[in-house]
Enzyme design. Structure first.
Site, PDB file in Angstrom:
ATOM      1  CG  ASN A 235      -6.279  -7.996  -5.713  1.00  0.00           C
ATOM      2  OD1 ASN A 235      -6.183  -7.249  -6.684  1.00  0.00           O
ATOM      3  ND2 ASN A 235      -7.207  -7.845  -4.786  1.00  0.00           N
TER       4      ASN A 235
ATOM      5  CB  CYS B 250     -18.906  -7.479   3.453  1.00  0.00           C
ATOM      6  SG  CYS B 250     -19.037  -9.075   2.665  1.00  0.00           S
TER       7      CYS B 250
ATOM      8  N   GLY C 218       6.172  -8.170   1.281  1.00  0.00           N
ATOM      9  CA  GLY C 218       6.761  -9.386   1.844  1.00  0.00           C
ATOM     10  C   GLY C 218       5.765 -10.469   2.213  1.00  0.00           C
TER      11      GLY C 218
ATOM     12  CB  THR D  22      -0.933  -0.016   1.236  1.00  0.00           C
ATOM     13  OG1 THR D  22      -1.717  -1.210   1.177  1.00  0.00           O
ATOM     14  CG2 THR D  22      -1.841   1.197   1.264  1.00  0.00           C
TER      15      THR D  22
HETATM   16  C1  LIG Z   1      -2.448  -6.268  -5.775  1.00  0.00           C
HETATM   17  C2  LIG Z   1      -2.213  -5.749  -4.396  1.00  0.00           C
HETATM   18  N1  LIG Z   1      -1.702  -4.534  -4.226  1.00  0.00           N
HETATM   19  C3  LIG Z   1      -1.447  -4.021  -3.015  1.00  0.00           C
HETATM   20  C4  LIG Z   1      -1.738  -4.728  -1.872  1.00  0.00           C
HETATM   21  C5  LIG Z   1      -1.462  -4.130  -0.532  1.00  0.00           C
HETATM   22  O1  LIG Z   1      -0.298  -4.688   0.020  1.00  0.00           O
HETATM   23  P1  LIG Z   1      -0.009  -4.584   1.594  1.00  0.00           P
HETATM   24  O2  LIG Z   1      -0.964  -5.497   2.263  1.00  0.00           O
HETATM   25  O3  LIG Z   1       1.408  -5.029   1.726  1.00  0.00           O
HETATM   26  O4  LIG Z   1      -0.185  -3.155   1.956  1.00  0.00           O
HETATM   27  C6  LIG Z   1      -2.289  -6.014  -1.991  1.00  0.00           C
HETATM   28  C7  LIG Z   1      -2.625  -6.785  -0.778  1.00  0.00           C
HETATM   29  O5  LIG Z   1      -3.665  -7.314  -0.644  1.00  0.00           O
HETATM   30  C8  LIG Z   1      -2.538  -6.534  -3.281  1.00  0.00           C
HETATM   31  O6  LIG Z   1      -3.075  -7.741  -3.451  1.00  0.00           O
END
Ligand SMILES: Cc1ncc(COP(=O)(O)O)c(C=O)c1O
Length: 397
Positions: A149, A322, A198, A70
């Protein structure tokens, strides 16, 4: 418990845990300190930087440690805008994780010109629309997810990056789900920034990295003591960085056996599709991560299915998100042009190198039983069942 939610997070590998322990114990020196005790921590960070760089094919000095995917996403996009204040355009896709989607939406609300390029029914980016969006005047940055994701669908990263380069646009990719699951090398592509995390490849949570091409300009998001070569201030999380380094090294070695995960996922999918009438795969069945299976169960309430699977000891994720108790159909499945009801009847299963054949068999049986029960209760309805903590989350991670 059968853990089939490895796109949400992964278990910490035993070697990672072992490597972290000394840095939580005797080796607590501040890496910025001038004495030897501090310099040991600095050395450990540098070694981890090399391990992460080796996984993504970059130079070690191009790796900046952050608190996770993030932060890396926020930093990359905002930095690109800060170094090009004359440009006000931001381009992304409709299939991004919220850690990009929300950033771009907020930028739109604060006066930037934003474009969200669509994807087709398979989850593939509309490259003509991407070209048109980038051809507009004043685009500063383009950000595209490498592997989705929710569905695992892989973006046409090389092509999208090349188009951005043609228009002299800064290109960032959210590769949080791709790194450690498929081989990739940033050096081969015109990529300015890439985010990774990580905890998605058996490292600890709360640690990530941002690859920054050494020839691109950069403006830090977090300023202060000037750590990470002035690119990310704050005392480094040494144990987590060490853990992520070891996780990166293990992930690189494990890429060679990625086919085993694919075989397991394929066997799971074949089994489920055979026993559940009408079940379908969401997203391109070929061009996707080897570990991800996002399945549509017609006439089945996804939330109800998660509850029953949770009771059977199976962890997986909703295809719908949700928050505050209200069911929102998955933004990603909807972006692919599917109905809200399909999004509500979809569930994501994601595997790792710790998944086993026995788990696959048990999961297929449990899904068959659960779907059978739900179809008896609600023969043709997608009506909601009782809310449960099993399905309460803010977005599919
Ligand atoms: C595609 C994608 N980007 C960003 C993130 C966010 O990563 P983090 O949980 O390390 O902040 C995720 C986590 O779910 C993700 O799947």
């Amino acid at each position: 418990m059968i853990y089939l939610d490895n796109n949400a997070t992964t278990r910490v590998a035993p070697e990672v845990r072992e490597a972290m322990l000394p840095w939580l114990d005797d080796h607590y020196g501040n890496p910025s300190a001038g004495y030897r005790f501090g310099r040991e921590s600095r050395k450990a960070i540098d070694a981890a930087r090399e391990q992460v760089a080796a996984l993504i094919g970059s130079h070690p000095e191009e790796v900046v440690f952050t608190s996770g995917g993030t932060e890396s996403n926020n930093t990359a996009i905002r930095s690109a805008l800060a170094v090009r204040p004359d440009r006000k355009g931001v381009v992304t896709s409709t299939a991004e994780h919220s850690a990009v989607d929300e950033v771009v939406k907020e930028l739109g609300e604060s006066g930037y010109e934003t474009s969200f390029v669509g994807v087709d029914e398979d989850g593939a980016l509309d490259l003509d629309e991407w070209k048109n969006a980038l051809a507009k005047e004043g685009v500063a940055v383009a950000s595209l997810i490498w592997a989705n994701n929710e569905t695992g669908v892989l973006s046409a990263i090389a092509e999208a990056a090349r188009i951005a380069a043609e228009h002299d646009v800064y290109f960032h990719t959210d590769a949080v789900q791709a790194v450690g699951k498929i081989p990739l090398s940033v050096g081969e592509l015109p990529i300015h920034a890439l985010s990774l995390s990580g905890h998605k490849f058996h490292g600890p949570k709360g640690i990530g990295a941002l690859y920054l091409n050494r020839n691109s300009r950069f403006h830090p998001l977090i300023i202060g003591g000037g750590q990470e070569d002035e690119r990310r201030s704050g005392t480094e999380n040494v144990p987590a960085i060490v853990g992520m380094g070891v996780a990166a090294e293990l992930a690189k070695a494990a890429l060679e056996s990625a086919n085993e995960i694919r075989d397991l996922r394929d066997r799971f999918e074949k089994g489920v599709l055979e026993v559940i009438e009408g079940a379908e795969i969401n997203g391109d069945p070929v061009n996707r991560l080897p570990n991800t299976s996002n399945l549509y169960f017609p006439g089945v309430d996804g939330e109800g299915l998660l509850i029953l699977l949770d009771e059977a000891g199976i962890c997986c994720s909703p295809g719908s998100a949700c928050s505050t108790g209200a069911v929102k159909p998955s933004r990603i499945v909807r972006a692919m042009g599917h109905s809200s009801s399909r999004a509500r009847s979809s569930v994501r299963f994601s595997f790792s190198r710790f998944s086993t054949e026995d788990e696959v068999g048990a999961a297929i049986t449990a899904i068959r039983t659960a779907v059978g029960k739900l179809r008896v209760v609600m023969p043709s309805s997608s009506s909601r069942v009782v809310k449960s903590s099993a399905t309460r989350s803010t977005d599919t991670v």
